[in-house]
Design an enzyme around this catalytic site. Structure first.
Site, PDB file in Angstrom:
ATOM      1  N   CYS A 158      16.239  78.593 130.794  1.00 20.79           N
ATOM      2  CA  CYS A 158      15.911  79.926 131.310  1.00 20.79           C
ATOM      3  C   CYS A 158      17.136  80.834 131.295  1.00 20.79           C
ATOM      4  O   CYS A 158      17.011  82.055 131.280  1.00 20.79           O
ATOM      5  CB  CYS A 158      15.357  79.806 132.712  1.00 20.79           C
TER       6      CYS A 158
ATOM      7  N   GLU B 224      11.466  80.526 140.624  1.00 20.54           N
ATOM      8  CA  GLU B 224      12.463  80.646 139.546  1.00 20.54           C
ATOM      9  C   GLU B 224      11.660  80.935 138.289  1.00 20.54           C
ATOM     10  O   GLU B 224      10.988  80.040 137.767  1.00 20.54           O
ATOM     11  CB  GLU B 224      13.250  79.340 139.378  1.00 20.54           C
TER      12      GLU B 224
ATOM     13  N   GLU C 197      10.203  87.242 126.646  1.00 14.71           N
ATOM     14  CA  GLU C 197      10.871  85.935 126.621  1.00 14.71           C
ATOM     15  C   GLU C 197      10.225  85.064 125.542  1.00 14.71           C
ATOM     16  O   GLU C 197       9.022  84.843 125.557  1.00 14.71           O
ATOM     17  CB  GLU C 197      10.720  85.261 127.989  1.00 14.71           C
TER      18      GLU C 197
ATOM     19  N   LYS D 133       4.115  68.358 141.294  1.00 14.81           N
ATOM     20  CA  LYS D 133       3.452  68.237 139.992  1.00 14.81           C
ATOM     21  C   LYS D 133       4.461  68.473 138.878  1.00 14.81           C
ATOM     22  O   LYS D 133       5.052  69.548 138.782  1.00 14.81           O
ATOM     23  CB  LYS D 133       2.352  69.305 139.879  1.00 14.81           C
TER      24      LYS D 133
HETATM   25  P1  NAD Z   1       4.535  77.525 133.009  1.00 17.96           P
HETATM   26  O1  NAD Z   1       4.518  78.667 133.953  1.00 17.96           O
HETATM   27  O2  NAD Z   1       3.593  77.542 131.872  1.00 17.96           O
HETATM   28  O3  NAD Z   1       4.290  76.147 133.774  1.00 17.96           O
HETATM   29  C1  NAD Z   1       5.073  75.742 134.864  1.00 17.96           C
HETATM   30  C2  NAD Z   1       4.256  74.821 135.755  1.00 17.96           C
HETATM   31  O4  NAD Z   1       3.201  75.578 136.345  1.00 17.96           O
HETATM   32  C3  NAD Z   1       3.605  73.676 135.005  1.00 17.96           C
HETATM   33  O5  NAD Z   1       3.682  72.513 135.789  1.00 17.96           O
HETATM   34  C4  NAD Z   1       2.177  74.151 134.858  1.00 17.96           C
HETATM   35  O6  NAD Z   1       1.254  73.110 134.698  1.00 17.96           O
HETATM   36  C5  NAD Z   1       1.961  74.888 136.165  1.00 17.96           C
HETATM   37  N1  NAD Z   1       0.881  75.882 136.170  1.00 17.96           N
HETATM   38  C6  NAD Z   1       0.357  76.547 135.111  1.00 17.96           C
HETATM   39  N2  NAD Z   1      -0.630  77.376 135.517  1.00 17.96           N
HETATM   40  C7  NAD Z   1      -0.744  77.218 136.864  1.00 17.96           C
HETATM   41  C8  NAD Z   1      -1.573  77.808 137.858  1.00 17.96           C
HETATM   42  N3  NAD Z   1      -2.480  78.737 137.555  1.00 17.96           N
HETATM   43  N4  NAD Z   1      -1.408  77.422 139.150  1.00 17.96           N
HETATM   44  C9  NAD Z   1      -0.462  76.508 139.478  1.00 17.96           C
HETATM   45  N5  NAD Z   1       0.344  75.916 138.569  1.00 17.96           N
HETATM   46  C10 NAD Z   1       0.212  76.273 137.283  1.00 17.96           C
HETATM   47  O7  NAD Z   1       6.055  77.411 132.501  1.00 17.96           O
HETATM   48  P2  NAD Z   1       6.633  76.398 131.426  1.00 17.96           P
HETATM   49  O8  NAD Z   1       6.158  76.816 130.076  1.00 17.96           O
HETATM   50  O9  NAD Z   1       6.436  75.003 131.876  1.00 17.96           O
HETATM   51  O10 NAD Z   1       8.202  76.697 131.549  1.00 17.96           O
HETATM   52  C11 NAD Z   1       8.834  77.729 130.852  1.00 17.96           C
HETATM   53  C12 NAD Z   1       9.073  78.918 131.761  1.00 17.96           C
HETATM   54  O11 NAD Z   1       9.825  78.521 132.896  1.00 17.96           O
HETATM   55  C13 NAD Z   1       9.893  80.012 131.102  1.00 17.96           C
HETATM   56  O12 NAD Z   1       9.353  81.254 131.448  1.00 17.96           O
HETATM   57  C14 NAD Z   1      11.258  79.855 131.721  1.00 17.96           C
HETATM   58  O13 NAD Z   1      12.062  81.006 131.737  1.00 17.96           O
HETATM   59  C15 NAD Z   1      10.890  79.433 133.105  1.00 17.96           C
HETATM   60  N6  NAD Z   1      12.020  78.758 133.746  1.00 17.96           N
HETATM   61  C16 NAD Z   1      12.711  79.436 134.707  1.00 17.96           C
HETATM   62  C17 NAD Z   1      13.805  78.844 135.312  1.00 17.96           C
HETATM   63  C18 NAD Z   1      14.614  79.578 136.345  1.00 17.96           C
HETATM   64  O14 NAD Z   1      15.465  78.945 136.961  1.00 17.96           O
HETATM   65  N7  NAD Z   1      14.388  80.840 136.576  1.00 17.96           N
HETATM   66  C19 NAD Z   1      14.182  77.546 134.943  1.00 17.96           C
HETATM   67  C20 NAD Z   1      13.446  76.894 133.954  1.00 17.96           C
HETATM   68  C21 NAD Z   1      12.351  77.503 133.368  1.00 17.96           C
END
Ligand code: NAD
Length: 484
Positions: free
Chosen positions: A289, A255, A388, A180
């Site tokens: 991130c 991650e 963050e 997804k």
């Molecule tokens: P998010 O957690 O809001 O969403 C990530 C994904 O999870 C999306 O596809 C979203 O639709 C899905 N999702 C949301 N709720 C869900 C649920 N209840 N069950 C299953 N899936 C669900 O994150 P975002 O806003 O898309 O990305 C930003 C975040 O990602 C920041 O916290 C950033 O630090 C982190 N990030 C971490 C890394 C790393 O390598 N550690 C890399 C990139 C981004």
């Protein structure tokens, strides 16, 4: 090719075909740089996830798990080649979806995505296995088998790059996938379906379901036939996915978020530090991130650092992502833009002094643009220093001693990355060794060797990606003990 230049309608990609949403529902894809609707996206749900899992199971059992390594490597290599061939289109799609500068999509996102497929094509072609001989006359041979169907849930900040970092090792090991993309960034993932087809990947090996986290994401986390979840996103979302997936005892590669410290000692090369810190603060609108959002500067150079860093920050050009001289593009969505502005307001309420930036870009009437913002005077325990923000906002704090800064750097529930700046190599190693982070850079930032482990400590993640670390996650490692 033209339709891709103007955005496109994103369907699901299941069993090698683009399919419309079962319930007929779609949502709008908005270009955050212009606020224009650039396409419609299929709104998936549990039914599509079930279809995708069935296709993935069939593809796994019908042959992908037994494909010769050389065949898998050839397909992966071809996928990488095709991504590079279509770099121009993919970069534009990534920029339209995310609002990030086009130069960034075309020099980082897309080439690094291709690099993951090329890397794992070579890596699996060269890899061996471990053997442990026993004095009693027996040999243990370690073998790796694929897991089966893997679920992948992705964020919006580096869409194709992060997706590919997971997909390449997962496919290399012979697994099949239901993935997804983030709701805001469906375009490059959707086009990947076409690329996989052209590269000769059998139907059903990779299945893409668009939609919301609460429906598609949860259905993936819940599905009993999905063996593992590779997730990148917020820490709080990771916790939800873990709870949902616990029922079927999935394995998790997470991650998650970060609040990464940059530690700058007085004996650093200040010219280099200023330029690299600009990047680590504001590249991709501060939404990498690994961005260093807490900057600790040793007191003898604190004032000089502030003056020079603020002056360079004011020179950053915020605006149209398609212009080659733009440094900072638009934030991903209205919702995220408002969240970042709220943090800037909170910084004022918490007693912070905003040295530059501090709000939206008045001249830009359309699009979610925020000025790069530098804040000082905040206590370490303020929310703005702790949470963050994931936007072009940094806080700067002075420090005196090595011991003090190590304590400050580690005083967080995150542990993703850090950077340490000093010309004293003894100190560099001593400090780096004590920082609780999955990656600590010394006198550099964002330099990445795909063989090296990558991941977060504490609430920044579970597990490691890269080289063999990824292959371990995407395989069942078992031992064959032969008595002779
Ligand atoms: P998010 O957690 O809001 O969403 C990530 C994904 O999870 C999306 O596809 C979203 O639709 C899905 N999702 C949301 N709720 C869900 C649920 N209840 N069950 C299953 N899936 C669900 O994150 P975002 O806003 O898309 O990305 C930003 C975040 O990602 C920041 O916290 C950033 O630090 C982190 N990030 C971490 C890394 C790393 O390598 N550690 C890399 C990139 C981004």
């Amino acid at each position: 090719m033209k339709e891709y230049m103007n955005g496109m309608d994103c369907l699901h990609y299941i069993n090698g075909e683009y399919v419309a949403p079962i319930n007929g529902k779609t949502f709008e894809n908005i270009n955050p740089a212009t606020e224009e609707v650039i396409g419609k996206v299929a709104e998936g749900g549990e039914e599509e996830v079930n279809m995708a899992v069935e296709a993935a199971k069939k593809a796994f059992n019908n042959g992908w798990k037994n494909t010769k390594l050389s065949e898998r490597a050839a397909i992966l290599r071809k996928v990488g080649d095709l991504i590079l061939e279509k770099k121009q289109i993919l970069s534009r799609l990534e920029t339209f979806d995310t609002g990030k500068p086009l130069w960034l999509s075309s020099t980082v996102d897309i080439p690094r995505a291709a690099g993951s497929y090329h890397f794992y094509a070579n890596f699996i072609s060269a890899m061996g296995t471990d053997a442990y001989p026993m004095e009693v006359g027996a040999m243990n041979i370690v073998v790796r088998r694929p897991l089966g169907v893997v679920g992948m849930i992705n964020p919006w900040n580096l869409p194709l790059l992060l997706l590919s970092a997971k997909l390449a090792p997962c496919l290399a090991m012979g697994n099949t996938v239901v993935l997804k993309p983030a709701r805001w960034t469906p375009m490059t993932a959707t086009l990947l379906g076409e690329i996989f087809k052209e590269a000769g990947l059998p139907d059903g090996v990779v299945n893409i379901v668009n939609g919301a986290g609460r429906s598609v994401g949860e259905a993936i986390a819940e599905h009993p036939d999905i063996r593992a979840i590779a997730f990148t996103g917020e820490t709080s979302t990771g916790k939800n996915i873990m709870k949902t997936g616990a029922e079927s005892l999935k394995r998790f590669s997470f991650e998650l978020g970060g609040k990464n410290p940059n530690i700058i000692f007085a004996d650093c090369d200040l010219d280099e530090v200023i330029e690299t810190t600009l990047k680590s603060s504001f590249i991709n609108q501060g939404a990498v991130c690994l961005c260093g959002s807490r900057i600790y500067v040793q007191r003898p150079i604190y004032e000089e650092f502030l003056t020079r860093f603020v002056a360079r920050t004011r020179e950053q050009i915020v605006g149209d992502p398609l212009e080659s001289n733009t440094n900072i593009g638009a934030l991903i969505s209205k919702q995220h833009y408002e969240r970042v502005l709220e943090y800037i307001q909170l910084a004022k309420e918490e007693g912070g002094n905003i040295l530059t930036g501090g709000g939206k870009v008045e001249e830009l009437k359309q699009g979610y643009y925020i000025q790069p913002t530098v804040i000082v005077g905040l206590d370490q325990n303020c929310r703005v220093s702790k949470e963050e923000i994931f936007g072009p906002v940094v806080t700067i704090h002075p420090f005196d001693t090595e011991e003090e800064v190590i304590e400050l750097a580690n005083d967080t529930h995150y542990g993703l990355s850090a950077s340490v700046w000093t010309k004293d190599s003894h100190r560099a190693l001593r400090v780096a060794h004590q920082i609780e982070a999955g990656t600590t850079w010394v006198n550099t930032w964002f330099l990445r060797d795909p063989r090296a482990p990558y991941g977060g400590e504490k609430q920044s993640g579970i597990g490691r990606q890269g080289g063999m670390f990824s292959l371990d996650f995407y395989s069942e490692v078992s031992n064959i003990c032969i008595k002779y």
